[in-house]
Design an enzyme around this catalytic site. Structure first.
Site, PDB file in Angstrom:
ATOM      1  N   THR A 258      -4.709  -3.551   8.793  1.00 10.73           N
ATOM      2  CA  THR A 258      -4.676  -4.904   8.240  1.00 10.73           C
ATOM      3  C   THR A 258      -4.503  -5.925   9.353  1.00 10.73           C
ATOM      4  O   THR A 258      -4.523  -5.571  10.548  1.00 10.73           O
ATOM      5  CB  THR A 258      -3.613  -5.021   7.111  1.00 10.73           C
ATOM      6  OG1 THR A 258      -3.779  -6.285   6.473  1.00 10.73           O
ATOM      7  CG2 THR A 258      -2.188  -4.891   7.623  1.00 10.73           C
TER       8      THR A 258
ATOM      9  N   ASP B 270     -12.782  -3.246   1.501  1.00 10.91           N
ATOM     10  CA  ASP B 270     -12.370  -4.505   0.855  1.00 10.91           C
ATOM     11  C   ASP B 270     -13.458  -5.068  -0.071  1.00 10.91           C
ATOM     12  O   ASP B 270     -13.187  -5.427  -1.212  1.00 10.91           O
ATOM     13  CB  ASP B 270     -12.042  -5.570   1.910  1.00 10.91           C
ATOM     14  CG  ASP B 270     -10.676  -5.356   2.539  1.00 10.91           C
ATOM     15  OD1 ASP B 270      -9.791  -4.783   1.884  1.00 10.91           O
ATOM     16  OD2 ASP B 270     -10.496  -5.788   3.699  1.00 10.91           O
TER      17      ASP B 270
ATOM     18  N   SER C  78       0.795  -1.227   0.000  1.00 13.84           N
ATOM     19  CA  SER C  78       0.000   0.000   0.000  1.00 13.84           C
ATOM     20  C   SER C  78       0.830   1.281   0.000  1.00 13.84           C
ATOM     21  O   SER C  78       0.469   2.246  -0.687  1.00 13.84           O
ATOM     22  CB  SER C  78      -0.982  -0.005   1.170  1.00 13.84           C
ATOM     23  OG  SER C  78      -1.920  -1.031   0.968  1.00 13.84           O
TER      24      SER C  78
ATOM     25  N   GLY D  77     -14.088 -20.613   1.631  1.00 15.63           N
ATOM     26  CA  GLY D  77     -13.438 -19.813   2.677  1.00 15.63           C
ATOM     27  C   GLY D  77     -14.460 -18.861   3.270  1.00 15.63           C
ATOM     28  O   GLY D  77     -15.250 -18.241   2.529  1.00 15.63           O
TER      29      GLY D  77
ATOM     30  N   ASN E  22     -11.114  -1.611   7.621  1.00 21.85           N
ATOM     31  CA  ASN E  22      -9.764  -1.577   7.014  1.00 21.85           C
ATOM     32  C   ASN E  22      -9.316  -0.143   6.723  1.00 21.85           C
ATOM     33  O   ASN E  22      -8.194   0.078   6.283  1.00 21.85           O
ATOM     34  CB  ASN E  22      -9.700  -2.431   5.740  1.00 21.85           C
ATOM     35  CG  ASN E  22     -10.297  -1.728   4.533  1.00 21.85           C
ATOM     36  OD1 ASN E  22     -11.226  -0.933   4.667  1.00 21.85           O
ATOM     37  ND2 ASN E  22      -9.764  -1.992   3.360  1.00 21.85           N
TER      38      ASN E  22
ATOM     39  N   LYS F 192      -8.137  -5.836  12.091  1.00 23.56           N
ATOM     40  CA  LYS F 192      -9.339  -5.320  11.417  1.00 23.56           C
ATOM     41  C   LYS F 192     -10.616  -5.402  12.266  1.00 23.56           C
ATOM     42  O   LYS F 192     -11.486  -4.552  12.157  1.00 23.56           O
ATOM     43  CB  LYS F 192      -9.574  -6.081  10.106  1.00 23.56           C
ATOM     44  CG  LYS F 192      -8.629  -5.689   8.987  1.00 23.56           C
ATOM     45  CD  LYS F 192      -9.044  -6.381   7.692  1.00 23.56           C
ATOM     46  CE  LYS F 192      -8.048  -6.130   6.591  1.00 23.56           C
ATOM     47  NZ  LYS F 192      -8.465  -6.722   5.315  1.00 23.56           N
TER      48      LYS F 192
ATOM     49  N   TYR G 291      -3.169 -12.032  -4.708  1.00 18.95           N
ATOM     50  CA  TYR G 291      -2.852 -10.963  -5.675  1.00 18.95           C
ATOM     51  C   TYR G 291      -2.299 -11.394  -7.026  1.00 18.95           C
ATOM     52  O   TYR G 291      -2.133 -10.562  -7.905  1.00 18.95           O
ATOM     53  CB  TYR G 291      -1.808  -9.997  -5.083  1.00 18.95           C
ATOM     54  CG  TYR G 291      -2.105  -9.503  -3.700  1.00 18.95           C
ATOM     55  CD1 TYR G 291      -3.402  -9.198  -3.303  1.00 18.95           C
ATOM     56  CD2 TYR G 291      -1.077  -9.333  -2.776  1.00 18.95           C
ATOM     57  CE1 TYR G 291      -3.659  -8.741  -2.020  1.00 18.95           C
ATOM     58  CE2 TYR G 291      -1.330  -8.868  -1.495  1.00 18.95           C
ATOM     59  CZ  TYR G 291      -2.625  -8.585  -1.130  1.00 18.95           C
ATOM     60  OH  TYR G 291      -2.873  -8.133   0.140  1.00 18.95           O
TER      61      TYR G 291
HETATM   62  P1  NAP Z   1      -8.960 -15.316   7.229  1.00 20.21           P
HETATM   63  O1  NAP Z   1      -9.877 -14.389   7.914  1.00 20.21           O
HETATM   64  O2  NAP Z   1      -7.870 -15.991   8.006  1.00 20.21           O
HETATM   65  O3  NAP Z   1      -9.872 -16.446   6.516  1.00 20.21           O
HETATM   66  C1  NAP Z   1      -9.321 -17.463   5.750  1.00 20.21           C
HETATM   67  C2  NAP Z   1     -10.363 -18.519   5.405  1.00 20.21           C
HETATM   68  O4  NAP Z   1      -9.675 -19.572   4.721  1.00 20.21           O
HETATM   69  C3  NAP Z   1     -11.020 -19.161   6.629  1.00 20.21           C
HETATM   70  O5  NAP Z   1     -12.292 -19.643   6.269  1.00 20.21           O
HETATM   71  C4  NAP Z   1     -10.056 -20.311   6.904  1.00 20.21           C
HETATM   72  O6  NAP Z   1     -10.644 -21.363   7.640  1.00 20.21           O
HETATM   73  C5  NAP Z   1      -9.786 -20.778   5.484  1.00 20.21           C
HETATM   74  N1  NAP Z   1      -8.549 -21.520   5.405  1.00 20.21           N
HETATM   75  C6  NAP Z   1      -7.331 -21.155   5.865  1.00 20.21           C
HETATM   76  N2  NAP Z   1      -6.420 -22.110   5.605  1.00 20.21           N
HETATM   77  C7  NAP Z   1      -7.117 -23.120   4.990  1.00 20.21           C
HETATM   78  C8  NAP Z   1      -6.743 -24.405   4.510  1.00 20.21           C
HETATM   79  N3  NAP Z   1      -5.477 -24.841   4.621  1.00 20.21           N
HETATM   80  N4  NAP Z   1      -7.695 -25.178   3.961  1.00 20.21           N
HETATM   81  C9  NAP Z   1      -8.978 -24.739   3.868  1.00 20.21           C
HETATM   82  N5  NAP Z   1      -9.393 -23.529   4.307  1.00 20.21           N
HETATM   83  C10 NAP Z   1      -8.463 -22.745   4.872  1.00 20.21           C
HETATM   84  O7  NAP Z   1      -8.207 -14.610   6.035  1.00 20.21           O
HETATM   85  P2  NAP Z   1      -8.813 -13.456   5.069  1.00 20.21           P
HETATM   86  O8  NAP Z   1      -8.427 -12.137   5.593  1.00 20.21           O
HETATM   87  O9  NAP Z   1     -10.243 -13.778   4.842  1.00 20.21           O
HETATM   88  O10 NAP Z   1      -7.947 -13.695   3.744  1.00 20.21           O
HETATM   89  C11 NAP Z   1      -8.226 -14.757   2.863  1.00 20.21           C
HETATM   90  C12 NAP Z   1      -7.392 -14.584   1.603  1.00 20.21           C
HETATM   91  O11 NAP Z   1      -7.792 -13.404   0.942  1.00 20.21           O
HETATM   92  C13 NAP Z   1      -5.890 -14.432   1.870  1.00 20.21           C
HETATM   93  O12 NAP Z   1      -5.177 -15.116   0.877  1.00 20.21           O
HETATM   94  C14 NAP Z   1      -5.649 -12.947   1.756  1.00 20.21           C
HETATM   95  O13 NAP Z   1      -4.336 -12.647   1.327  1.00 20.21           O
HETATM   96  C15 NAP Z   1      -6.670 -12.579   0.700  1.00 20.21           C
HETATM   97  N6  NAP Z   1      -7.077 -11.175   0.772  1.00 20.21           N
HETATM   98  C16 NAP Z   1      -6.913 -10.410  -0.326  1.00 20.21           C
HETATM   99  C17 NAP Z   1      -7.314  -9.077  -0.316  1.00 20.21           C
HETATM  100  C18 NAP Z   1      -7.121  -8.254  -1.537  1.00 20.21           C
HETATM  101  O14 NAP Z   1      -7.166  -7.022  -1.447  1.00 20.21           O
HETATM  102  N7  NAP Z   1      -6.949  -8.856  -2.690  1.00 20.21           N
HETATM  103  C19 NAP Z   1      -7.898  -8.534   0.846  1.00 20.21           C
HETATM  104  C20 NAP Z   1      -8.057  -9.355   1.967  1.00 20.21           C
HETATM  105  C21 NAP Z   1      -7.644 -10.682   1.914  1.00 20.21           C
HETATM  106  P3  NAP Z   1     -10.596 -21.340   9.262  1.00 20.21           P
HETATM  107  O15 NAP Z   1     -11.469 -20.215   9.672  1.00 20.21           O
HETATM  108  O16 NAP Z   1     -11.103 -22.674   9.626  1.00 20.21           O
HETATM  109  O17 NAP Z   1      -9.150 -21.110   9.624  1.00 20.21           O
END
Ligand code: NAP
Length: 273
Positions: free
Chosen positions: A67, A107, A22, A131, A92, A71, A221
């Site tokens: 972040t 987001d 960012s 997810g 965020n 959050k 990304y």
């Molecule tokens: P989060 O709150 O930790 O949620 C992750 C989700 O994925 C949860 O449902 C988690 O399950 C599940 N998960 C994690 N590891 C797993 C595995 N090995 N097998 C199956 N499910 C799994 O994370 P988040 O903030 O939502 O982020 C999720 C993704 O989005 C990340 O890759 C992040 O980098 C990306 N993201 C991108 C942006 C963007 O601007 N492009 C913004 C935010 C996030 P549990 O709850 O059971 O752990």
């Protein structure tokens, strides 16, 4: 960029935060517009969050991004929270409005903007999300208001059901599913897990049966193994770079009231990856 006594400060707090892209995109935009603002990354430990937020006010920052892992926790230290961020349950972006700290979540809207610029309209579509964490929560808030069907699949059924129950307050199209079978009926499939960040990760779902009329999105990304496989099946694919860009564009507008140079910000993000 010249920093002087009038420079207004913005930035991002997280733990860790050194990986954040960012600062690059925001500083490039401030520079291009000749705005005397700067954006810095600030590592804030969870136990220091309350003090850090007080500091934003005391030091008269213009606003900040927030972040992982702050959050959700940050919400209790703010003076006001925008309705959408409250529903999503995460902030965020914070704006300092004359000493009042107001929380937003850009987001989900950022993700929707990234779909729009790719020519994707989610109205009346069947959407499947793998997810059910913070990012899924943010994007599903907007998707469920337009989609015909929104399936949520998470490895933790309790968490998936909790999200579905929240979304059902604003939409009747939401359902939790224990299997990934309904992917075949989806127009748009979204990976909202971190699976694909590491080369050794398994795929979030089997891409073999994907059809070329389906759109596959990954919030990560870059082109993940899932997106590569989907592209090879003929699907349209969208990575998370657009979401990252647009959440930043929306935050920039919240702080400054000005539309930033979007393509310049995208260029800087792409170069940094
Ligand atoms: P989060 O709150 O930790 O949620 C992750 C989700 O994925 C949860 O449902 C988690 O399950 C599940 N998960 C994690 N590891 C797993 C595995 N090995 N097998 C199956 N499910 C799994 O994370 P988040 O903030 O939502 O982020 C999720 C993704 O989005 C990340 O890759 C992040 O980098 C990306 N993201 C991108 C942006 C963007 O601007 N492009 C913004 C935010 C996030 P549990 O709850 O059971 O752990």
């Amino acid at each position: 960029m010249r920093i002087n006594a009038s420079t207004k400060i913005t930035g991002i707090i997280g733990w860790p935060v050194e990986h954040s892209k960012s600062p690059l995109m925001h500083n490039a935009a401030f520079d291009a517009l000749g705005l005397n603002f700067c954006y810095i990354a600030m590592p804030v430990k969870p136990e220091a969050l309350e003090e850090a937020i007080k500091g934003i006010k005391a030091l008269n920052f213009l606003g900040i991004n927030v972040t992982i892992p702050h959050k959700e926790t940050v919400m209790k230290y703010l003076d006001r929270i925008d309705e959408e961020a409250r529903f999503i349950g995460a902030v965020n972006t914070i704006k300092n409005e004359d000493g009042m700290l107001v929380g937003y979540n850009t987001d989900g809207r950022g993700f929707m903007e990234s779909l729009t610029e790719e020519g994707i309209d989610t109205t009346g579509k069947n959407v499947f999300i793998v997810g059910v964490g913070g990012a899924a929560r943010a994007v599903s808030y907007y998707l469920c208001q337009k989609a015909a069907r929104l399936w949520l699949h998470g490895r933790n059924m309790q968490k998936a059901t909790a999200l579905a129950n929240d979304l059902k307050k604003i939409s009747s199209c939401v359902a939790v599913t224990e299997t990934k079978d309904n992917i075949q009926f989806a127009d748009i499939i979204i990976n909202a897990t971190p699976l694909g960040m590491k080369d050794t990760d398994p795929l979030p779902f089997d891409p073999e049966r994907l059809r070329k009329d389906q759109v596959v999105c990954d919030l990560i990304y870059w082109e993940t193994p899932l997106l590569r496989a989907a592209r090879q099946q003929g699907c349209k694919t969208i990575d998370g770079l657009g979401m990252l860009l647009w959440q930043g564009v929306l935050a920039f507008k919240i702080w400054t009231g000005i539309k930033p140079p979007i393509e310049l910000m995208r260029e800087h993000l792409k170069k940094s990856l």
